[in-house]
Scaffold this active site. Structure first.
Site, PDB file in Angstrom:
ATOM      1  N   GLU A   1       2.557  -8.503   8.621  1.00 17.02           N
ATOM      2  CA  GLU A   1       2.549  -7.045   8.841  1.00 17.02           C
ATOM      3  C   GLU A   1       3.375  -6.287   7.829  1.00 17.02           C
ATOM      4  O   GLU A   1       3.193  -5.100   7.618  1.00 17.02           O
ATOM      5  CB  GLU A   1       3.049  -6.723  10.253  1.00 17.02           C
ATOM      6  CG  GLU A   1       2.052  -7.047  11.336  1.00 17.02           C
ATOM      7  CD  GLU A   1       0.718  -6.340  11.145  1.00 17.02           C
ATOM      8  OE1 GLU A   1       0.709  -5.102  11.228  1.00 17.02           O
ATOM      9  OE2 GLU A   1      -0.289  -7.020  10.909  1.00 17.02           O
TER      10      GLU A   1
ATOM     11  N   ASP B   1     -10.922   1.405 -24.211  1.00 20.62           N
ATOM     12  CA  ASP B   1     -11.081   1.220 -22.767  1.00 20.62           C
ATOM     13  C   ASP B   1     -11.247   2.535 -22.040  1.00 20.62           C
ATOM     14  O   ASP B   1     -10.644   3.530 -22.409  1.00 20.62           O
ATOM     15  CB  ASP B   1      -9.805   0.619 -22.162  1.00 20.62           C
ATOM     16  CG  ASP B   1      -9.669  -0.844 -22.428  1.00 20.62           C
ATOM     17  OD1 ASP B   1     -10.644  -1.439 -22.865  1.00 20.62           O
ATOM     18  OD2 ASP B   1      -8.575  -1.356 -22.183  1.00 20.62           O
TER      19      ASP B   1
ATOM     20  N   PRO C   1       0.821  -1.221   0.000  1.00 22.28           N
ATOM     21  CA  PRO C   1       0.000   0.000   0.000  1.00 22.28           C
ATOM     22  C   PRO C   1       0.854   1.270   0.000  1.00 22.28           C
ATOM     23  O   PRO C   1       0.351   2.353  -0.241  1.00 22.28           O
ATOM     24  CB  PRO C   1      -0.824  -0.100   1.293  1.00 22.28           C
ATOM     25  CG  PRO C   1      -0.336  -1.274   2.043  1.00 22.28           C
ATOM     26  CD  PRO C   1       0.573  -2.064   1.168  1.00 22.28           C
TER      27      PRO C   1
END
Ligand code: ADE
Length: 256
Positions: free
Chosen positions: A121, A174, A94
């Site tokens: 983690e 697209d 992330p």
């Protein structure tokens, strides 16, 4: 193009890769996907891939040795001290740069891509610093692991490769490819429960159909993702049309 996915849970990835378009692309030799388990590259009896964090705190951290060993063996490199392994080594996290259609297009130019999925983690920082050459996030949320991210990347990149989509122009219209969201699609029947297909699409007039599609792509982008319009070259006709759409919205807004 070849993808190498490194994951402690290969079983999460293989079912998705072995269906539909990705399955066909692999059968046709256009795409090759190999899934590797870093656990197979451990050297201890218990095949440990994670450990407690130095400094304490909760959660487990992925150990560097199995990941380095797996990636180096599969890619045939020795990462330490090597500046450019040639193959992008992408860490799914992330904290990475956001994955977009432009990033998919950039990755599709490489003949080979390595994708490392995290679990627990996090990773030992040395994986990030001395093995990965890129870090990618598939969105601002935290998943339980990088596998979905790796599959998202394989899917979005593979469909850009020549021959993967049945229709050779398949990826051109697209959403995002042109900088706009895609125009609406319809198929038969021409009338369903009283809802009809826009007349322009039934006209057989190619210029008219193209104009309708351009306008509806502009309308949809304006309404849903106006941020996309900032970086886009718009013709005078496009701008006039967006002015009309804005007027329509003002004219039809509910009285307050
Ligand atoms: N791993 C956990 N969350 C992720 C995210 N949002 N993108 C990529 N990899 C991840």
């Amino acid at each position: 193009m070849r993808f190498d996915i490194f994951t402690l849970f290969p079983e999460i990835c293989t079912p998705y890769l072995n269906e539909s378009i990705l399955k066909r692309a692999q059968a046709a030799g256009l795409v090759e996907v190999a899934v590797h388990n870093p656990r197979d590259y451990t050297e201890d009896k218990h095949r440990v891939t994670d450990d407690l964090p130095y400094g304490g705190g909760g959660g487990m951290v992925m150990k560097p040795e199995p990941i380095f060993a797996a990636v180096e063996a599969v890619l045939g490199i020795r990462a330490a001290g090597q500046d450019d392994p040639g193959v992008p080594i992408v860490l799914l996290t992330p904290q990475g740069r956001p994955f977009t259609q432009a990033v998919a297009q950039e990755l599709a130019r490489h003949p080979r891509l390595a994708l490392i999925c995290g679990r627990y983690e996090g990773f030992d920082e040395r994986i990030r610093q001395h093995l990965a050459t890129d870090e990618i996030s598939i969105g601002d949320y935290v998943l339980t692991g990088g596998e979905l991210g790796a599959l998202v990347i394989v899917d979005a990149v593979a469909r850009l490769l020549p021959g993967v989509l049945g229709d050779p122009t398949g990826a051109e219209d697209d959403s995002f490819a042109s900088g706009l969201l895609e125009y609406p699609h319809y198929t038969r029947p021409a009338e369903f429960r009283g809802w009809t297909v826009p007349e322009a699409l039934l006209s057989g007039d190619h210029a008219r159909i193209a104009q309708w599609r351009r306008r509806e792509a502009l309308r949809r982008t304006f309404l849903r993702r106006p941020d996309l319009l900032f970086n886009l070259e718009l013709s005078e006709a496009d701008k006039r049309w967006l002015g009309q759409v804005a007027e329509e919205i003002v004219a039809t807004r509910p009285a307050s």
